[in-house]
Structure formats: C-alpha cells, structure tokens
Design an enzyme around this catalytic site. Structure first.
Site, PDB file in Angstrom:
ATOM      1  N   ASP A   1     -12.063  18.814  -9.019  1.00  0.00           N
ATOM      2  CA  ASP A   1     -12.594  19.557  -7.873  1.00  0.00           C
ATOM      3  C   ASP A   1     -13.807  20.361  -8.342  1.00  0.00           C
ATOM      4  OD1 ASP A   1     -12.950  20.960  -5.529  1.00  0.00           O
ATOM      5  OD2 ASP A   1     -11.320  22.377  -5.922  1.00  0.00           O
TER       6      ASP A   1
ATOM      7  N   ASN B   1     -15.584  22.466  -5.914  1.00  0.00           N
ATOM      8  CA  ASN B   1     -15.918  23.574  -4.991  1.00  0.00           C
ATOM      9  C   ASN B   1     -14.731  24.467  -4.635  1.00  0.00           C
ATOM     10  OD1 ASN B   1     -14.484  21.861  -3.423  1.00  0.00           O
ATOM     11  ND2 ASN B   1     -16.063  21.486  -1.892  1.00  0.00           N
TER      12      ASN B   1
ATOM     13  N   ASP C   1     -11.824  23.905  -3.315  1.00  0.00           N
ATOM     14  CA  ASP C   1     -10.953  23.689  -2.153  1.00  0.00           C
ATOM     15  C   ASP C   1      -9.632  23.016  -2.543  1.00  0.00           C
ATOM     16  OD1 ASP C   1     -11.710  21.078  -2.627  1.00  0.00           O
ATOM     17  OD2 ASP C   1     -12.565  20.716  -0.646  1.00  0.00           O
TER      18      ASP C   1
ATOM     19  N   ASP D   1     -13.529   1.010  -3.252  1.00  0.00           N
ATOM     20  CA  ASP D   1     -12.359   0.473  -2.580  1.00  0.00           C
ATOM     21  C   ASP D   1     -12.815   0.034  -1.195  1.00  0.00           C
ATOM     22  OD1 ASP D   1      -9.559   0.126  -1.860  1.00  0.00           O
ATOM     23  OD2 ASP D   1      -9.131   1.637  -3.394  1.00  0.00           O
TER      24      ASP D   1
ATOM     25  N   ASP E   1      -8.585  -3.856  -0.635  1.00  0.00           N
ATOM     26  CA  ASP E   1      -7.244  -3.378  -0.288  1.00  0.00           C
ATOM     27  C   ASP E   1      -6.444  -4.474   0.436  1.00  0.00           C
ATOM     28  OD1 ASP E   1      -5.634  -0.787  -0.117  1.00  0.00           O
ATOM     29  OD2 ASP E   1      -5.659  -1.356   2.001  1.00  0.00           O
TER      30      ASP E   1
ATOM     31  N   GLU F   1      -6.418  -6.706  -4.159  1.00  0.00           N
ATOM     32  CA  GLU F   1      -5.065  -6.146  -4.284  1.00  0.00           C
ATOM     33  C   GLU F   1      -4.099  -7.116  -3.612  1.00  0.00           C
ATOM     34  OE1 GLU F   1      -2.166  -2.430  -3.076  1.00  0.00           O
ATOM     35  OE2 GLU F   1      -3.644  -3.189  -1.675  1.00  0.00           O
TER      36      GLU F   1
ATOM     37  N   HIS G   1      -2.095   4.038  -8.078  1.00  0.00           N
ATOM     38  CA  HIS G   1      -1.751   5.194  -7.239  1.00  0.00           C
ATOM     39  C   HIS G   1      -0.589   4.918  -6.293  1.00  0.00           C
ATOM     40  CE1 HIS G   1      -4.144   2.556  -4.842  1.00  0.00           C
ATOM     41  NE2 HIS G   1      -3.872   3.245  -3.761  1.00  0.00           N
ATOM     42  N   ASP G   2      -0.065   3.711  -6.299  1.00  0.00           N
ATOM     43  CA  ASP G   2       1.054   3.373  -5.409  1.00  0.00           C
ATOM     44  C   ASP G   2       2.381   3.259  -6.151  1.00  0.00           C
ATOM     45  OD1 ASP G   2      -0.638   3.154  -3.170  1.00  0.00           O
ATOM     46  OD2 ASP G   2      -1.135   1.082  -3.668  1.00  0.00           O
TER      47      ASP G   2
HETATM   48  C1  GLC Z   1      -2.934  -0.358  -0.421  1.00  0.00           C
HETATM   49  C2  GLC Z   1      -3.265   0.932  -1.094  1.00  0.00           C
HETATM   50  C3  GLC Z   1      -2.290   1.976  -0.623  1.00  0.00           C
HETATM   51  C4  GLC Z   1      -2.433   2.119   0.868  1.00  0.00           C
HETATM   52  C5  GLC Z   1      -2.247   0.779   1.567  1.00  0.00           C
HETATM   53  C6  GLC Z   1      -2.695   0.827   2.987  1.00  0.00           C
HETATM   54  O1  GLC Z   1      -1.702  -0.861  -0.812  1.00  0.00           O
HETATM   55  O2  GLC Z   1      -3.270   0.778  -2.471  1.00  0.00           O
HETATM   56  O3  GLC Z   1      -2.483   3.201  -1.254  1.00  0.00           O
HETATM   57  O4  GLC Z   1      -1.494   3.042   1.347  1.00  0.00           O
HETATM   58  O5  GLC Z   1      -3.004  -0.226   0.957  1.00  0.00           O
HETATM   59  O6  GLC Z   1      -4.096   0.885   3.045  1.00  0.00           O
END
Ligand code: GLC
Length: 536
Positions: free
Chosen positions: A26, A28, A30, A103, A205, A268, A329-330
């Site tokens: 970060d 700033n 927030d 992304d 994605d 993905e 991140h999932d």
């Molecule tokens: C992909 C992303 C995930 C998101 C999903 C819907 O699986 O990695 O974080 O919630 O798509 O866009």
C-alpha cells in the site's frame, strides 16, 4: 546439437511471479495495496530474479469478487491508482528487463458494467444477447440445473424483463455470451488496448468456462461428490464448461496476440490432464501455457508426484511447453499445505522441473495461511458457504516486508489482517540469512537462470519410491544436474542402478551439505532436497 537459448522465447526461459495487488504494498495508507506500491517493490522482484510479473485484476470493479468482477475492461480502479500509475508500472517493469502480464477476465463482467446495465434494461436492447438470458421453465423455475461456483444456482431472475441470466460465479458476475460475434470483437479490442500499451501478455481467467452447451442441457450428478466440497461440485459441469467451441475462441485470442511481437497468454484451466492439454490448441495455436495445477491439487506423496510428472510430460503435445504452479490466490498457501520443511523441497521441485514456473507472492518467504475470524471474512466463497471452510482470504493476506507495524505493508488498517509472525518472517529479516527460505528461492532462481539444463533442458526420471523422487536435467553442451528430493520426514536413500551418479551438491534445502561429493549413493535426511552438479 548444442542448446541455443535464443531458440526459446522469454516465457519459456523465464519465471513468473503472481502479485495480488490488494495485498502487495500500500502506498497511500488506505490499507489496500496499489500500483505505486507495486512499483516501489519492483526492486525486490528484480533482486529475487523472477523475470515476469502477473498482476491479478486492477480494473474498475465493485470488488464483489475482489476485482474479478470488472466494470470497465480498459481502466484502473481508483483504489489501485490511475492510468498514469499503470503506464509508469509498465515502464518500470520493462526498465528492469522484466515482463508484465495482466489478468484478463473474459467469461463474465460485473453486473455494474455498462454492457450489462444495457443488456438488462430491456429484452430488445441491442446488448441483450451480450449476456446469457433464458426463459424460465413452465413452472417458473430456473432454465436448467446449472450451479454457481460460489454457491447456489447459476441463474438469477430479473424481475423487470422476466428472464433469468446465467452466472457461473456470483450473481454480480453475469457471464458474457461468447457465441455473440459482437462480444468477441469488443473483447479482442480490449486485448488490443493493453497490447498497444505494451503489456507482454495475459493470464486468462476461467478459460474453460467461456462457451456453454448450445442446448443448455442439465449437468449430470457428480458421483464423487462429498459433503465437505463446494455445493457446485454436486454436478459434473459437462454442459456448462469445456465445450468444443471454446477452442475456436482461444485460437482467435491467440491470433490477436500474434498481431504483435512476442506476446503470450496463460490460460486458467482446472481440468483433468487429457482435457487440459487440448488448450494448447491444434498445432499449438491455442494458449501458450495452459496453467498446470496438478501439483496444487494432489497429495504430497513421492510416488504419486513422480507418476504425475511423467503423465504430464507424456501428455504434452509435441512442442507444447510445460509449466508448473504450487500456489495461487484461490488455494491454500503452499507452506500450510505441505509444511515449513517441505515448502523448501517444493520450491526446489518447482524451480528444477522442466517448464515455466509461477511463484505466488509470499511463497518466497514461506507465508502461511492466516486464520481470519469469521466476522472479518471478505471472500464471497467463504461467506456464501460458511460451514465448508472455503474462504480464500487466508492465502491473500498482506505481504510481510519488514518488522515495522503491519510488516511495512501499510500505515493504515490492512484490509485483511496480517500473519502474527511477521516480525520474524519477513523479507528484510530473511534477505541476508544464508539459511532462509528466501535465500533458497533466490539461489534456486539464479541457478535455473544460469544453467541451460535447468532452464530449458530435458527431463529424465531416475527414481521414485514412497519417500523420494530423483530426476535428471540435461542440455547438450552444458552441465547436467540430478535432483533428489525427500518428500517425507524420515531419512531416505537410493543407489542408482543404471546411471553413474558422481558429482557435487550445488544447492541443498539445508545449505550445510553443499559442496559435498556424491558417488553412487544418495543419502538424505528427512525433508532434504539436493541438486547435484554431475561430473562431466
Ligand atoms: C478465477 C479466479 C478467481 C475468481 C474466479 C471468478 O478462478 O482465479 O479468483 O474468483 O475466477 O472470476
């Protein structure tokens, strides 16, 4: 013939690093990371040695799914900065000789995207068909049984126009209708917008979701469903995902990329191996890299992993380039999945296999999942299915930079709480320590990037038993390496039968044994991994 690195493209030679922008830095106060924050940390990435960055979405978004619900494909959310910041980020990444990939979320937009607002405004709106609208069944129920990934039905009733729309994720993420040529054109223009700016590629994605069955048939029940799984898993999504026509779309995206020099896309795709490799496309004219999540999803078991690597290598199409992922991140964090000691072994595996590795931010310092109290949960997947413990927040907590308050991530209140151990598990502390996991990552990266055998060479399995796996990497005209990994906590050893293992330990997960000679027998402590530079 001697290996010539010039014959490999940057994304084959390189190493990707995923930045989750909310949680990186970060600038700033927030409490939410932003683009200027990322810029200020580029030197860390350069130092670490990664060569390409993928940033999760930073476009304008109501943040129902933290940026994966996009309201404007060609803008920057004010929480993250503005377009000037983006241009500067791109410039600074390139100035350091690195690549930047974005992304791209083509399957669905936000319900606040002007396209959807128009589409839902009336049945005869020109954008009606940009999304997936269907009549109710005669009894008023949903058009079919398709489920949403984040819980409940995939259909949302629209009172005003008297039809349902389909959403594979949240109801605030309506699916675009990729069978409509206008949608295709609009989205290809989005790609061109960013490519014109100079971005080097995209992570696409949920690529396998983009086309659905033209007849909207019901999905069959999933015989492997168990109670702890997400409700979505009750059905096998054979009609709602992975339709044959998706490959035409992937190929068309690839053609857009090829209007430019040297760009790429990673898809993905969570599918079984045989279906996954189809995304390389006929003659490799599809995704450059369909993400390989096999290591993410399997038991941490030597035999199974060894066999999976072989199956993957065997399933790749000719000229299809492999890739490997340990975290994102999932999914739960690597360190929490396999433990602190094995996280080092996993790093060695990731960075010595054949194919492009992707590192998730924080894995290089061994970040763990952070338990988030229920009243602080942010992730819709966690909130919608509270009893299933599926929140992705624990793996998305802010990066630990140093021991100052909030680990140097923010001067404000962080949007997600940090790990309690940040005072000792952070970049600053680990940087100069020979034994830290960060140093291990850096050294593994340096070795991979300086040795053609590790960077692009051949892969040859050498041994697998219930504790250990060993394989060789070779490139003609260059040194060869043997990698031996003990995936168990107990000592293990093996004697190679068909090859002569003579060499010197170049890197070990526990550096004390580096420089030792190996002659025929490999003997490892529990949780040890070694890279042996073989004698010529
Ligand atoms: C992909 C992303 C995930 C998101 C999903 C819907 O699986 O990695 O974080 O919630 O798509 O866009």
């Amino acid at each position: 013939m001697e290996v010539n690195l010039q014959n490999y493209r940057w994304w084959q030679r390189g190493i990707f690093y995923q930045v989750y922008p909310r949680s990186f830095q970060d600038s700033n106060g927030d409490g939410i990371g932003d683009l200027p924050g990322i810029i200020s940390r580029l030197d860390h990435l350069k130092w670490l040695g990664v060569t390409a960055i993928w940033i999760s979405p930073m476009y304008p978004s109501p943040m129902k799914d933290f940026g994966y619900d996009i309201a404007d494909y060609s803008g920057i959310d004010s929480v993250y900065g503005n377009m000037e910041d983006f241009d500067k980020l791109l410039h600074e990444v390139h100035a350091r000789g690195m690549k930047l990939t974005l992304d791209f979320v083509p399957n669905h937009s936000s319900d606040q995207h002007p396209w959807f607002i128009e589409s839902r405004s009336s049945r005869d709106n020109p954008k009606r068909d940009w999304y997936i609208w269907r009549d109710a069944r005669p009894d008023g129920s949903e058009p079919n049984n398709w489920l949403a990934m984040f819980g409940g039905t995939g259909w949302e009733w629209d009172e005003q126009t008297g039809q349902y729309y389909y959403h594979a994720f949240l109801k605030e993420q309506p699916d675009l209708n990729w069978r409509n040529p206008e949608v295709q054109k609009a989205m290809y223009d989005v790609l061109r917008f960013w490519l014109d700016k100079g971005v080097d590629g995209f992570r696409v994605d949920v690529m396998w979701h983009m086309i659905k069955d033209a007849q909207f048939r019901d999905n069959p029940p999933n015989p492997r469903y168990e109670q702890h799984m997400a409700t979505y898993e009750q059905l096998s999504p054979v009609y709602s995902t992975d339709q044959a026509e998706v490959h035409d779309i992937v190929r068309a995206m690839r053609e857009v990329l090829e209007e430019y020099d040297d760009r790429m896309m990673i898809g993905e795709i969570y599918l079984p191996l045989d279906k996954l490799v189809a995304y390389y496309g006929t003659d490799n004219r599809g995704a450059h890299l369909p993400f390989n999540f096999l290591l993410l999803q399997m038991q941490w078991d030597a035999r199974q992993i060894a066999s999976m690597i072989d199956q993957y290598e065997g399933a790749l199409p000719a000229q299809g380039w492999p890739n490997w992922v340990l975290s994102n991140h999932d999914q739960p964090r690597l360190t929490s999945r396999v433990g602190k000691q094995q996280a080092r072994v996993a790093a060695m595996l990731l960075l010595t296999l054949r194919g492009t590795p992707t590192i998730y931010y924080g894995d290089e310092i061994g970040l763990q999942d952070v338990p988030i109290p229920f009243d602080e949960v942010q992730d819709p997947q966690g909130l919608n299915m509270p009893e299933k413990n599926l929140s992705r927040d624990p793996a998305r907590t802010p990066m630990h930079w140093d021991e100052t308050e909030n680990a140097g991530f923010t001067t404000g209140k962080p949007w997600l709480r940090l790990g309690r151990n940040y005072a000792h598990r952070n970049v600053a502390k680990q940087k100069d320590r020979h034994h830290s996991i960060l140093t291990l990552y850096k050294r593994l990266i340096e070795l991979r990037q300086s040795e053609p055998a590790l960077m692009v060479g051949n892969y040859m399995p050498v041994h697998a038993d219930k504790q250990m796996i060993a394989y060789m990497r070779t490139a003609e005209g260059h040194d060869s390496f043997l990698i031996a990994l003990n995936l168990s906590h107990k000592p293990s050893y093996f004697t190679a039968k068909h090859i002569d293992i003579k060499g010197t330990i170049e890197i070990a997960t526990v550096p004390g044994i580096e420089g030792s000679r190996i002659d025929g027998v490999i003997n490892l402590y529990g949780d040890d991994g070694i890279i042996i530079r073989l004698d010529k």
